[in-house]
Design an enzyme around this catalytic site. Structure first.
Site, PDB file in Angstrom:
ATOM      1  N   GLU A  57       0.949  -1.376  -0.017  1.00 13.53           N
ATOM      2  CA  GLU A  57       0.103   0.070   0.169  1.00 13.53           C
ATOM      3  C   GLU A  57       0.842   1.313   0.091  1.00 13.53           C
ATOM      4  OE1 GLU A  57      -0.194  -2.623   2.015  1.00 13.53           O
ATOM      5  OE2 GLU A  57      -2.324  -3.406   1.638  1.00 13.53           O
ATOM      6  N   HIS A 126     -11.017  -3.614  10.752  1.00 12.94           N
ATOM      7  CA  HIS A 126     -11.669  -3.744   9.246  1.00 12.94           C
ATOM      8  C   HIS A 126     -12.943  -2.594   9.457  1.00 12.94           C
ATOM      9  CE1 HIS A 126      -9.213  -6.879   7.835  1.00 12.94           C
ATOM     10  NE2 HIS A 126      -9.986  -7.205   6.729  1.00 12.94           N
TER      11      HIS A 126
END
Lengths: 347, 324
Positions: A57, A126
């Site tokens: 990322e 999450h």
């Protein structure tokens, strides 16, 4: 059209309108296409412009930032906002600073699509909604649409914008229906929306919380309270004039955020109202947000973390100085950890 | 290899398989309300690596941790209860399937962010080295984790300090639905890339439990002797969907031909054939094993379902030390 489809339509439009637009992210061309938001785009616009990426990322954010030097306008997609946390160095130290530290000789026309999860045991890593972090940073723009039409219109504006934009989608909005204008539909960044007009209290909702505010407002109307629902749509730039106009009109403010209240955007909204509309306020400002702990996985605890329409009704009732306990909304018929009955896990 | 060792390896494989199959069977009841990433098809790597460890050794894992947790000897009841979100779960319900932990068993945690436990495992080895402990730490990772910066940063440090770490890489070819072909250059050999950092590198068939164990023993011995970290790449394959109890070959991100080829390399069936041929395992032993494990599983599921949900008061505990 569903919110998720509107996101897809915006990307499709941008890819078609500008050959410099590229879309990259883990799973972007896979069959599920990031909850349907990228399905078919690679086939239509080619693998050179719509692509997967290594699981890297931070590095890939830098790569896309570098690609803007060559004129590209990249859209980077993360299936969870939490994954973009790995790339905060490139987003915050680099992309957000480019224009300023190079004295205007550089720009970073990037869009980061981040998805905030909720429910079904998503847990600590999450389900975070860290928009306040990003909104804290001068140089970044932060967009949080609540309707399909705004998702399309704001995403197109974000892609066409010459500065880095953090575009945050709440996972529970992807299935929500709404009207979406066809073609080149643009909603300017920095323009708020009054989602429902009222005169007793302003319910300020961020992202998915706009829906809870609308539920609360509808119910409150049946009980003699006229609530205005304010949807900022973008947190930075923030439509201060529209916000203050609403607060001055109603004199009461309840802010509902998708994240924690402590040091969060709800504090910014409250501070602005207190600073610039103090004389109009008739009651203390109330803020609603997540329980002040990391998000637990088990529904038994996670269900306690999220404010819902009832908490908004309670808060509005209180700031309006209504006598007696607030009226109770009918109990929800679907489990609290899913957006609608069709959602049966696991992702 | 001794008969008892081989039978024990088989039993461990079978147990992992039956646990995961039970989860898949029960998941549609919608009582396990958290994402689950099943290890079916990947059992031999977990069993082989963990069988090479000694008491006191540690391991850490990622979002697909069930097999690693159980192969380390993690408590089955506590794992099932965690999946059911119960107070008796290994994290009291706060973690869910992706955040298992059993410190007593040496399973020091798992996390939902790809590669994030790699530097932590290296750090655990560093701490142990500083304190003069002879511990080996296994970092379970997948083929996508080596694409993350933290792997490279941590690998460099592990080599620099000759840390007793085994990077156990289960290469199952996919990161969610993204194959290696869109993530790494053609011809890349992951363990050779790791070797370029100056660490020992080994590779083998991660669906062959004895081969996995033999390689892991070499790796662990090397790491424990103070020679530094080892990268162990084990080839394997995930059978079911990335997340959830079903199969996802219908999505088209991988071919049925590929799936069937790997399905034939079932680590459990392969080892069963080996043991049957060696006359170590027959229908009777197998029946007994299955019955035993099924009983253990029945009890674990019952334990989980009968356990209470966490007390709402626990929502605000564990945020900081000392705040009960």
């Amino acid at each position: 059209m569903k919110f998720g489809e509107a996101v897809r339509e915006a990307l499709d439009f941008c890819l078609g309108a500008d050959p410099d637009v590229v879309v990259m992210g883990l799973g972007v061309p896979d069959p599920k296409g990031v909850f349907g938001t990228t399905v078919g785009l690679q086939k239509k616009h080619g693998a050179k412009r719509v692509m997967d990426m290594p699981t890297a990322e931070n590095g890939m954010t830098g790569v896309l930032l570098g690609a803007t030097l060559a004129g590209l306008r990249p859209v980077m997609v993360h299936q969870r906002l939490d994954f973009a946390v790995l790339a905060v160095e490139q987003i915050v130290n680099q992309a957000a600073k480019w224009r300023y530290m190079y004295g205007g000789r550089q720009s970073a026309p990037l869009v980061f699509r981040l998805i905030t999860g909720r429910g079904w045991g998503q847990g600590t890593q999450h389900a975070q909604s860290l928009h306040s972090w990003f909104a804290h940073i001068p140089g970044l723009k932060v967009v949080m649409p609540a309707t399909p039409g705004d998702a399309k219109g704001l995403l197109i504006s974000a892609v066409e914008d010459d500065d880095p934009v953090v575009f945050i989608e709440h996972r529970w909005l992807h299935g929500v229906h709404g009207d979406v204008p066809a073609g080149a539909h643009r909603v300017p960044l920095g323009s708020a929306r009054v989602a429902r007009a009222g005169h007793d209290v302003t319910l300020f909702g961020v992202s998915y919380m706009v829906l809870e505010c609308l539920r609360a407002a509808e119910f409150l109307a049946e009980h003699g309270v006229s609530a205005e629902v304010f949807d900022p749509r973008t947190l930075r730039p923030f439509d201060e004039a529209a916000f203050l106009a609403s607060v001055r009109k109603t004199g009461r403010l309840v802010v509902a955020d998708t994240s924690w209240t402590f040091s969060g955007f709800s504090a910014e909204a409250a501070a602005l109202a207190a600073d610039k509309a103090f004389s109009a306020l008739k009651a203390p400002i109330k803020r609603l947000g997540l329980a002040d702990c990391p998000m637990p996985s088990t529904p038994a605890l996670a269900n306690l973390c999220y404010p819902r329409a009832q908490e908004l009704v309670d808060a509005a009732w209180s700031v309006c100085g209504k006598a007696g306990p607030a009226p109770r909304l009918p109990a929800p018929t679907t489990p609290l950890d899913v957006p609608d009955p069709s959602f049966t896990g696991p992702f | 290899m001794q008969r008892a060792v081989r039978l024990d390896l088989y039993r461990r494989l079978l147990r992992l398989r039956l646990v995961e199959e039970r989860i898949a069977e029960l998941y549609p009841q919608q009582e396990m309300r958290c994402p689950v990433h099943l290890s079916i098809g990947q059992e031999a790597a977990a069993v082989g690596v963990c069988a090479a460890l000694e008491k006191g050794d540690w391991s850490m894992s990622g979002h697909r941790p069930h097999a690693h947790y159980l192969a380390m000897g993690g408590d089955l009841n506590a794992m099932m209860a965690e999946l059911y979100g119960r107070a008796t779960g290994c994290c009291g319900g706060k973690g869910g399937s992706m955040h298992l932990i059993d410190r007593k068993a040496g399973f020091m945690g798992a996390t939902a962010i790809v590669a994030s436990t790699i530097p932590m495992a290296v750090g655990a080895a560093f701490g142990s080295q500083v304190r003069g402990e002879k511990r080996v730490v296994v970092s379970f990772l997948g083929d996508a984790a080596v694409e993350e910066g933290v792997f490279h940063e941590a690998a460099n440090f592990a080599v620099l300090k000759k840390l007793p770490v085994v990077f156990a890489c289960e290469n199952n070819l996919y990161s969610v639905y993204s194959g290696l072909g869109v993530r790494q250059p053609k011809g890349r050999v992951i363990h050779r890339q790791a070797a370029s950092y100056g660490m020992k590198a080994l590779a083998g068939d991660g669906n062959d439990v004895e081969e996995s164990l033999a390689l892991a023993r070499q790796a662990v011995a090397w790491a424990r002797s103070g020679k530094g970290p080892v990268f162990l790449e084990l080839a394997t394959y995930r059978w079911r969907e990335h997340c959830g109890p079903n199969y996802d070959n219908d999505l088209g991100y991988r071919t049925m031909k590929e799936y069937r080829a790997w399905r034939k390399l079932c680590p459990l069936e392969a080892y069963e054939r080996v043991l049957r041929k060696a006359k170590l395992l027959g229908d009777a032993e197998l029946g007994l094993m299955r019955k035993d494990i099924a009983a253990e599983l029945d009890a674990a599921v019952r334990f989980a379902k009968d356990s209470p949900a966490p007390d709402p008061k626990t929502l605000m505990t564990d945020v900081y030390a000392g705040a009960a």
